[in-house]
Design a protein around this motif. Structure first.
Motif, PDB file in Angstrom:
ATOM      1  N   GLY A  70       0.809  -1.208   0.000  1.00 45.50           N
ATOM      2  CA  GLY A  70       0.000   0.000   0.000  1.00 45.50           C
ATOM      3  C   GLY A  70       0.846   1.262   0.000  1.00 45.50           C
ATOM      4  O   GLY A  70       2.077   1.220  -0.073  1.00 45.50           O
ATOM      5  N   ARG A  71       0.187   2.372   0.105  1.00 47.77           N
ATOM      6  CA  ARG A  71       0.878   3.665   0.152  1.00 47.77           C
ATOM      7  C   ARG A  71       1.655   3.803   1.443  1.00 47.77           C
ATOM      8  O   ARG A  71       1.273   3.253   2.476  1.00 47.77           O
ATOM      9  CB  ARG A  71      -0.139   4.792   0.047  1.00 47.77           C
ATOM     10  CG  ARG A  71      -0.871   4.815  -1.284  1.00 47.77           C
ATOM     11  CD  ARG A  71      -1.892   5.918  -1.299  1.00 47.77           C
ATOM     12  NE  ARG A  71      -1.251   7.183  -1.019  1.00 47.77           N
ATOM     13  CZ  ARG A  71      -1.258   8.235  -1.848  1.00 47.77           C
ATOM     14  NH1 ARG A  71      -1.882   8.156  -2.974  1.00 47.77           N
ATOM     15  NH2 ARG A  71      -0.651   9.349  -1.518  1.00 47.77           N
ATOM     16  N   LYS A  72       2.694   4.568   1.417  1.00 47.81           N
ATOM     17  CA  LYS A  72       3.518   4.769   2.601  1.00 47.81           C
ATOM     18  C   LYS A  72       2.819   5.719   3.579  1.00 47.81           C
ATOM     19  O   LYS A  72       2.298   6.769   3.184  1.00 47.81           O
ATOM     20  CB  LYS A  72       4.880   5.337   2.242  1.00 47.81           C
ATOM     21  CG  LYS A  72       5.767   5.555   3.467  1.00 47.81           C
ATOM     22  CD  LYS A  72       7.156   5.911   3.084  1.00 47.81           C
ATOM     23  CE  LYS A  72       7.940   4.637   3.080  1.00 47.81           C
ATOM     24  NZ  LYS A  72       9.374   4.884   3.093  1.00 47.81           N
ATOM     25  N   VAL A  73       2.782   5.315   4.840  1.00 43.42           N
ATOM     26  CA  VAL A  73       2.230   6.134   5.909  1.00 43.42           C
ATOM     27  C   VAL A  73       3.390   6.547   6.795  1.00 43.42           C
ATOM     28  O   VAL A  73       4.151   5.699   7.271  1.00 43.42           O
ATOM     29  CB  VAL A  73       1.183   5.348   6.731  1.00 43.42           C
ATOM     30  CG1 VAL A  73       0.676   6.184   7.879  1.00 43.42           C
ATOM     31  CG2 VAL A  73       0.041   4.896   5.854  1.00 43.42           C
ATOM     32  N   LEU A  74       3.556   7.846   7.014  1.00 46.99           N
ATOM     33  CA  LEU A  74       4.640   8.336   7.857  1.00 46.99           C
ATOM     34  C   LEU A  74       4.142   8.565   9.273  1.00 46.99           C
ATOM     35  O   LEU A  74       3.074   9.133   9.492  1.00 46.99           O
ATOM     36  CB  LEU A  74       5.195   9.647   7.302  1.00 46.99           C
ATOM     37  CG  LEU A  74       5.908   9.549   5.967  1.00 46.99           C
ATOM     38  CD1 LEU A  74       6.372  10.910   5.510  1.00 46.99           C
ATOM     39  CD2 LEU A  74       7.076   8.598   6.049  1.00 46.99           C
ATOM     40  N   VAL A  75       4.940   8.105  10.230  1.00 52.40           N
ATOM     41  CA  VAL A  75       4.642   8.309  11.646  1.00 52.40           C
ATOM     42  C   VAL A  75       5.770   9.160  12.202  1.00 52.40           C
ATOM     43  O   VAL A  75       6.935   8.755  12.172  1.00 52.40           O
ATOM     44  CB  VAL A  75       4.554   6.962  12.394  1.00 52.40           C
ATOM     45  CG1 VAL A  75       4.279   7.192  13.860  1.00 52.40           C
ATOM     46  CG2 VAL A  75       3.505   6.077  11.769  1.00 52.40           C
ATOM     47  N   TYR A  76       5.431  10.327  12.717  1.00 51.30           N
ATOM     48  CA  TYR A  76       6.435  11.258  13.224  1.00 51.30           C
ATOM     49  C   TYR A  76       6.141  11.536  14.681  1.00 51.30           C
ATOM     50  O   TYR A  76       5.068  12.014  15.038  1.00 51.30           O
ATOM     51  CB  TYR A  76       6.393  12.558  12.409  1.00 51.30           C
ATOM     52  CG  TYR A  76       7.515  13.505  12.732  1.00 51.30           C
ATOM     53  CD1 TYR A  76       8.800  13.262  12.277  1.00 51.30           C
ATOM     54  CD2 TYR A  76       7.287  14.643  13.488  1.00 51.30           C
ATOM     55  CE1 TYR A  76       9.838  14.125  12.563  1.00 51.30           C
ATOM     56  CE2 TYR A  76       8.307  15.515  13.785  1.00 51.30           C
ATOM     57  CZ  TYR A  76       9.590  15.260  13.325  1.00 51.30           C
ATOM     58  OH  TYR A  76      10.615  16.101  13.621  1.00 51.30           O
ATOM     59  N   LYS A  77       7.085  11.199  15.538  1.00 49.43           N
ATOM     60  CA  LYS A  77       6.927  11.440  16.971  1.00 49.43           C
ATOM     61  C   LYS A  77       7.952  12.482  17.399  1.00 49.43           C
ATOM     62  O   LYS A  77       9.119  12.413  17.027  1.00 49.43           O
ATOM     63  CB  LYS A  77       7.155  10.164  17.762  1.00 49.43           C
ATOM     64  CG  LYS A  77       6.137   9.087  17.493  1.00 49.43           C
ATOM     65  CD  LYS A  77       6.408   7.873  18.328  1.00 49.43           C
ATOM     66  CE  LYS A  77       5.394   6.792  18.047  1.00 49.43           C
ATOM     67  NZ  LYS A  77       5.654   5.602  18.845  1.00 49.43           N
ATOM     68  N   MET A  78       7.490  13.419  18.212  1.00 48.11           N
ATOM     69  CA  MET A  78       8.378  14.477  18.679  1.00 48.11           C
ATOM     70  C   MET A  78       8.009  14.855  20.100  1.00 48.11           C
ATOM     71  O   MET A  78       6.831  14.968  20.430  1.00 48.11           O
ATOM     72  CB  MET A  78       8.247  15.702  17.774  1.00 48.11           C
ATOM     73  CG  MET A  78       9.202  16.806  18.128  1.00 48.11           C
ATOM     74  SD  MET A  78       8.908  18.291  17.188  1.00 48.11           S
ATOM     75  CE  MET A  78       7.797  19.139  18.282  1.00 48.11           C
ATOM     76  N   LYS A  79       9.020  15.016  20.938  1.00 47.86           N
ATOM     77  CA  LYS A  79       8.799  15.518  22.285  1.00 47.86           C
ATOM     78  C   LYS A  79       9.366  16.932  22.341  1.00 47.86           C
ATOM     79  O   LYS A  79      10.568  17.123  22.157  1.00 47.86           O
ATOM     80  CB  LYS A  79       9.482  14.633  23.313  1.00 47.86           C
ATOM     81  CG  LYS A  79       8.871  13.251  23.382  1.00 47.86           C
ATOM     82  CD  LYS A  79       9.483  12.435  24.474  1.00 47.86           C
ATOM     83  CE  LYS A  79       8.839  11.054  24.484  1.00 47.86           C
ATOM     84  NZ  LYS A  79       9.461  10.199  25.478  1.00 47.86           N
ATOM     85  N   PRO A  80       8.487  17.897  22.564  1.00 49.15           N
ATOM     86  CA  PRO A  80       8.973  19.270  22.572  1.00 49.15           C
ATOM     87  C   PRO A  80       9.944  19.523  23.724  1.00 49.15           C
ATOM     88  O   PRO A  80       9.849  18.917  24.786  1.00 49.15           O
ATOM     89  CB  PRO A  80       7.706  20.100  22.722  1.00 49.15           C
ATOM     90  CG  PRO A  80       6.654  19.174  23.196  1.00 49.15           C
ATOM     91  CD  PRO A  80       7.062  17.807  22.808  1.00 49.15           C
ATOM     92  N   LYS A  81      10.918  20.382  23.476  1.00 48.49           N
ATOM     93  CA  LYS A  81      11.924  20.816  24.452  1.00 48.49           C
ATOM     94  C   LYS A  81      12.888  19.705  24.853  1.00 48.49           C
ATOM     95  O   LYS A  81      13.645  19.876  25.785  1.00 48.49           O
ATOM     96  CB  LYS A  81      11.258  21.397  25.700  1.00 48.49           C
ATOM     97  CG  LYS A  81      10.338  22.572  25.422  1.00 48.49           C
ATOM     98  CD  LYS A  81       9.692  23.061  26.678  1.00 48.49           C
ATOM     99  CE  LYS A  81       8.619  24.061  26.348  1.00 48.49           C
ATOM    100  NZ  LYS A  81       7.810  24.409  27.471  1.00 48.49           N
ATOM    101  N   LYS A  82      12.847  18.573  24.212  1.00 50.55           N
ATOM    102  CA  LYS A  82      13.733  17.458  24.566  1.00 50.55           C
ATOM    103  C   LYS A  82      14.678  17.085  23.422  1.00 50.55           C
ATOM    104  O   LYS A  82      15.494  16.197  23.584  1.00 50.55           O
ATOM    105  CB  LYS A  82      12.919  16.201  24.936  1.00 50.55           C
ATOM    106  CG  LYS A  82      11.927  16.408  26.038  1.00 50.55           C
ATOM    107  CD  LYS A  82      12.630  16.557  27.361  1.00 50.55           C
ATOM    108  CE  LYS A  82      11.583  16.603  28.461  1.00 50.55           C
ATOM    109  NZ  LYS A  82      12.057  17.250  29.651  1.00 50.55           N
ATOM    110  N   LYS A  83      14.488  17.684  22.256  1.00 47.97           N
ATOM    111  CA  LYS A  83      15.268  17.365  21.057  1.00 47.97           C
ATOM    112  C   LYS A  83      15.153  15.883  20.689  1.00 47.97           C
ATOM    113  O   LYS A  83      16.129  15.257  20.304  1.00 47.97           O
ATOM    114  CB  LYS A  83      16.732  17.759  21.234  1.00 47.97           C
ATOM    115  CG  LYS A  83      16.946  19.240  21.328  1.00 47.97           C
ATOM    116  CD  LYS A  83      18.390  19.572  21.303  1.00 47.97           C
ATOM    117  CE  LYS A  83      18.563  21.084  21.381  1.00 47.97           C
ATOM    118  NZ  LYS A  83      19.952  21.477  21.393  1.00 47.97           N
TER     119      LYS A  83
END
Length: 117
Positions: A70-83
């Motif tokens: 199938g199509r590519k699904v991107l998962v982006y996780k980010m914790k603010p102020k922690k780099k």
């Protein structure tokens, strides 16, 4: 229009004859035939059959057209102020099937006579 609701590969799908559908990956070779007996609902020109949980004597014949991703699904996780950032991609393994016929009680439903709409 004749249609049915089937359970296949962990999904419930509304299917019509002479159409193709993408479902989760199935075991089988390309151009092999499938017989799906988990039919939950059948509508044949207003004549409705509802299963409890499945319609007795109803089957759906299908052909495996191809295996694909199938199509590519991107998962982006980010914790603010922690780099901290993580980026992951996922492509679901799929199988494309063509619905050949819907059979209820030993007789195949013919869709050529019925008006579409």
């Amino acid at each position: 229009m004749a249609h049915a609701i089937i359970e296949i590969a962990g999904q419930q799908i509304r299917v019509e004859p002479s159409r193709f559908y993408d479902v989760n990956r199935l075991v089988g070779d390309v151009d092999s035939q499938l017989e799906i007996d988990r039919v939950l609902y059948v509508n044949n020109a207003g004549e409705v059959s509802i299963g409890a949980p499945v319609v007795e004597g109803a089957t759906v014949q299908a052909t495996i057209l191809r295996h694909m991703r199938g199509r590519k699904v991107l998962v982006y996780k980010m914790k603010p102020k922690k780099k901290t950032r993580k980026k992951r991609g996922h492509r679901q393994e799929l199988t494309r099937i063509m619905i050949d016929s819907i059979t209820v009680g030993g007789t195949a439903i013919d869709t050529k006579d019925q008006p579409r709409g």
